[in-house]
Structures are given as C-alpha cells and as structure tokens.
Design a protein around this motif. Sequence first.
Motif, PDB file in Angstrom:
ATOM      1  N   ASN A 191      29.062  34.675  44.938  1.00 45.76           N
ATOM      2  CA  ASN A 191      29.959  34.442  46.067  1.00 45.76           C
ATOM      3  C   ASN A 191      29.202  34.029  47.327  1.00 45.76           C
ATOM      4  N   ARG A 192      27.962  34.469  47.460  1.00 46.53           N
ATOM      5  CA  ARG A 192      27.185  34.166  48.655  1.00 46.53           C
ATOM      6  C   ARG A 192      26.170  33.044  48.444  1.00 46.53           C
ATOM      7  N   SER A 193      26.236  32.373  47.307  1.00 47.63           N
ATOM      8  CA  SER A 193      25.342  31.234  47.074  1.00 47.63           C
ATOM      9  C   SER A 193      25.777  30.072  47.968  1.00 47.63           C
ATOM     10  N   VAL A 194      24.893  29.660  48.859  1.00 49.34           N
ATOM     11  CA  VAL A 194      25.198  28.548  49.762  1.00 49.34           C
ATOM     12  C   VAL A 194      25.049  27.217  49.029  1.00 49.34           C
ATOM     13  N   SER A 195      24.003  27.116  48.217  1.00 47.81           N
ATOM     14  CA  SER A 195      23.752  25.896  47.451  1.00 47.81           C
ATOM     15  C   SER A 195      24.691  25.842  46.250  1.00 47.81           C
ATOM     16  N   ARG A 196      25.516  24.788  46.199  1.00 49.30           N
ATOM     17  CA  ARG A 196      26.470  24.612  45.099  1.00 49.30           C
ATOM     18  C   ARG A 196      26.453  23.148  44.655  1.00 49.30           C
ATOM     19  N   PRO A 197      25.406  22.770  43.922  1.00 58.39           N
ATOM     20  CA  PRO A 197      25.281  21.369  43.518  1.00 58.39           C
ATOM     21  C   PRO A 197      26.385  20.951  42.566  1.00 58.39           C
ATOM     22  N   ASP A 198      26.791  19.672  42.658  1.00 63.86           N
ATOM     23  CA  ASP A 198      27.770  19.159  41.720  1.00 63.86           C
ATOM     24  C   ASP A 198      27.102  18.959  40.356  1.00 63.86           C
ATOM     25  N   GLU A 199      27.886  18.543  39.362  1.00 62.33           N
ATOM     26  CA  GLU A 199      27.380  18.454  37.993  1.00 62.33           C
ATOM     27  C   GLU A 199      26.180  17.515  37.885  1.00 62.33           C
ATOM     28  N   LYS A 200      26.264  16.371  38.545  1.00 62.70           N
ATOM     29  CA  LYS A 200      25.174  15.398  38.492  1.00 62.70           C
ATOM     30  C   LYS A 200      23.906  15.954  39.123  1.00 62.70           C
ATOM     31  N   SER A 201      24.041  16.575  40.285  1.00 61.62           N
ATOM     32  CA  SER A 201      22.876  17.153  40.962  1.00 61.62           C
ATOM     33  C   SER A 201      22.293  18.321  40.172  1.00 61.62           C
ATOM     34  N   ALA A 202      23.176  19.110  39.561  1.00 64.72           N
ATOM     35  CA  ALA A 202      22.718  20.260  38.781  1.00 64.72           C
ATOM     36  C   ALA A 202      21.879  19.815  37.584  1.00 64.72           C
ATOM     37  N   LYS A 203      22.311  18.733  36.922  1.00 63.93           N
ATOM     38  CA  LYS A 203      21.553  18.222  35.781  1.00 63.93           C
ATOM     39  C   LYS A 203      20.185  17.705  36.229  1.00 63.93           C
ATOM     40  N   LYS A 256      18.510  18.706  38.871  1.00 64.55           N
ATOM     41  CA  LYS A 256      17.697  19.866  39.208  1.00 64.55           C
ATOM     42  C   LYS A 256      17.165  20.553  37.954  1.00 64.55           C
ATOM     43  N   LEU A 257      18.004  20.644  36.911  1.00 61.67           N
ATOM     44  CA  LEU A 257      17.595  21.307  35.686  1.00 61.67           C
ATOM     45  C   LEU A 257      16.394  20.605  35.067  1.00 61.67           C
ATOM     46  N   ILE A 258      16.398  19.284  35.050  1.00 63.29           N
ATOM     47  CA  ILE A 258      15.261  18.535  34.508  1.00 63.29           C
ATOM     48  C   ILE A 258      13.994  18.852  35.301  1.00 63.29           C
ATOM     49  N   ARG A 259      14.131  18.898  36.613  1.00 62.03           N
ATOM     50  CA  ARG A 259      12.962  19.217  37.448  1.00 62.03           C
ATOM     51  C   ARG A 259      12.498  20.660  37.206  1.00 62.03           C
ATOM     52  N   TYR A 260      13.437  21.579  37.104  1.00 61.33           N
ATOM     53  CA  TYR A 260      13.081  22.979  36.856  1.00 61.33           C
ATOM     54  C   TYR A 260      12.332  23.134  35.536  1.00 61.33           C
ATOM     55  N   GLN A 261      12.800  22.440  34.505  1.00 57.97           N
ATOM     56  CA  GLN A 261      12.143  22.519  33.198  1.00 57.97           C
ATOM     57  C   GLN A 261      10.739  21.934  33.258  1.00 57.97           C
ATOM     58  N   ARG A 262      10.572  20.905  34.063  1.00 56.64           N
ATOM     59  CA  ARG A 262       9.248  20.297  34.246  1.00 56.64           C
ATOM     60  C   ARG A 262       8.300  21.284  34.937  1.00 56.64           C
ATOM     61  N   ILE A 263       8.797  21.975  35.936  1.00 57.64           N
ATOM     62  CA  ILE A 263       7.980  22.964  36.646  1.00 57.64           C
ATOM     63  C   ILE A 263       7.579  24.090  35.701  1.00 57.64           C
ATOM     64  N   ALA A 264       8.508  24.534  34.862  1.00 57.01           N
ATOM     65  CA  ALA A 264       8.200  25.594  33.895  1.00 57.01           C
ATOM     66  C   ALA A 264       7.112  25.150  32.922  1.00 57.01           C
ATOM     67  N   LEU A 265       7.212  23.912  32.433  1.00 53.57           N
ATOM     68  CA  LEU A 265       6.202  23.380  31.519  1.00 53.57           C
ATOM     69  C   LEU A 265       4.831  23.332  32.185  1.00 53.57           C
ATOM     70  N   GLU A 266       4.762  22.785  33.388  1.00 52.40           N
ATOM     71  CA  GLU A 266       3.477  22.671  34.079  1.00 52.40           C
ATOM     72  C   GLU A 266       2.880  24.049  34.376  1.00 52.40           C
ATOM     73  N   SER A 267       3.724  24.985  34.764  1.00 51.27           N
ATOM     74  CA  SER A 267       3.241  26.339  35.058  1.00 51.27           C
ATOM     75  C   SER A 267       2.786  27.054  33.796  1.00 51.27           C
ATOM     76  N   ALA A 268       3.501  26.830  32.681  1.00 44.85           N
ATOM     77  CA  ALA A 268       3.109  27.445  31.410  1.00 44.85           C
ATOM     78  C   ALA A 268       1.752  26.925  30.959  1.00 44.85           C
ATOM     79  N   GLN A 269       1.541  25.622  31.115  1.00 46.22           N
ATOM     80  CA  GLN A 269       0.247  25.038  30.730  1.00 46.22           C
ATOM     81  C   GLN A 269      -0.869  25.546  31.633  1.00 46.22           C
TER      82      GLN A 269
END
Length: 240
Positions: A109-121, A123-136
């Motif tokens: 309810n207090r989340s200010v950031s509410r990306p639309d479907e296109k933006s969320a997708k 962001k998800l690709i970028r988040y997964q990339r960050i996880a991969l780089e950090s894991a390596q």
Amino acid sequence: MRKLFVDFIPQGKVILNQEQSRHIAKSLRMRTGDMLTLTCGDGDDYGCIIDEINAGQVTLSVCYKQADNSEPTVKVSLFQGVPKNDKMEDIIQKCTELGVTAIKPVLTNRSVSRPDEKSAKKKLIRYQRIALESAQQSGRGIVPEICEMETLEQAVKKDSSDLKILFYEGGGEPLSKILEKDIKSVSFYIGPEGGFEESEVELIKKYGAEVASLGKRILRTQTAPVAALTAIMLLTGNLE
C-alpha cells in the motif's frame, strides 16, 4: 578464481559466447594459461584453463570437476516491498553476495514506485542481469531467482517456506528465539519506505509469519534486508 555461469559444459573444450569472451579479454584482461571456474548452477564447478583468445573468442579446456561448496545450507527468499528509484538494484546486488536464493518484489500500500507492465518487464531483465553479475563476482553456486513483481497478497499466498519472518519496526521477537540453526528454508518480509500498514502486517501473520525485530533502530528499506539476511546466515552457521 573467477567464476562464470554458462548454459552447459561439454566435455573437453568450451567456447565462451561473445559477451563473456569480451569480459574475459577486455575487462578482466585475462591471458592464455589463466584459470577460471565455470558452472551451470547444478552444484558442480569446473576448473578451466584458457587455451586461446582469438578475434574476441575465448576457448577453454576443462581440467577438473568438483562439488560447489559456496551455497548456504538454508534457502532464503526475500519478499521486498518495492522501493523508490534504484534501491532495488542495490538490494539485489548485496543480498546475492550474502547468499539469498530468491528475491520477490512485492507491491504494498505504501509502495510509491508502481511501474506499468512494460517498465516492470524491463526492470526485471535488469534485475536478473545484476543478480548474474553479483553471483559471478561473489563465487556463488547458483544465480538467485528474481521473480516478477506481485501484490503482497499474491506473494504471501504462494510462500511455502518452513519459516516466514516479518521484520517490522513495530517490534517483535529477537531473531535468535525463532530461528533454528538447521532450518531448511526461510522467507522474510521487508516493507518499502514507510513500512507495512497494520492491515498488511495482519495479512502476513495470517499466513503464518513470525514477527521479528532488527533492533531498536529503524533501518532504511535498502538496509533492512541486508541486515536481516546477514543475521539469518550468521544464526544458521553460514558465515562461519
């Protein structure tokens, strides 16, 4: 030793893709004869030697195989209230380094950031990339799963962890009293800026969560998950 995640590891020779080859040759400045580790995230590490760097393509030989020993004994999932700006990127990076298994962004309810479907997708690709780089970078045996954004109610209904923990500034039990060292799976909930509303606290508790404290100070939304995950890893013997 440097570690890279690949889709599969054939017997004998391995040819890295263009992006990985460029990273090895240009960013890391590795040379013929240098060693690195490859993994498919299946629990095994493969020690490899660079045979050739030619026209931007890196060829390796597999020298040995061994079991990966970098993963924690407990699987930990973070349910993170979606924060503003790029705070989620920092949370993903640091929690990956500390051993998180999955990160699930949740709309509250207090989340200010509410990306639309296109933006969320996007962001998800970028988040997964960050996880991969950090894991390596940190030598993980797996890349943590970064899930699609859901509402808090959708997410908590799907949570099947052995122990669910709600970290809440309104108080709770010390973590050491509710967390057993040999537990197999844990999930924990962190609110966005402003925290959870009372109705959300009751919702998470309704699905079996224990309320825990991170001390007498109120932590920022990007600090709390790092502190909580560190405490979980310490109490389960995974920072020894």
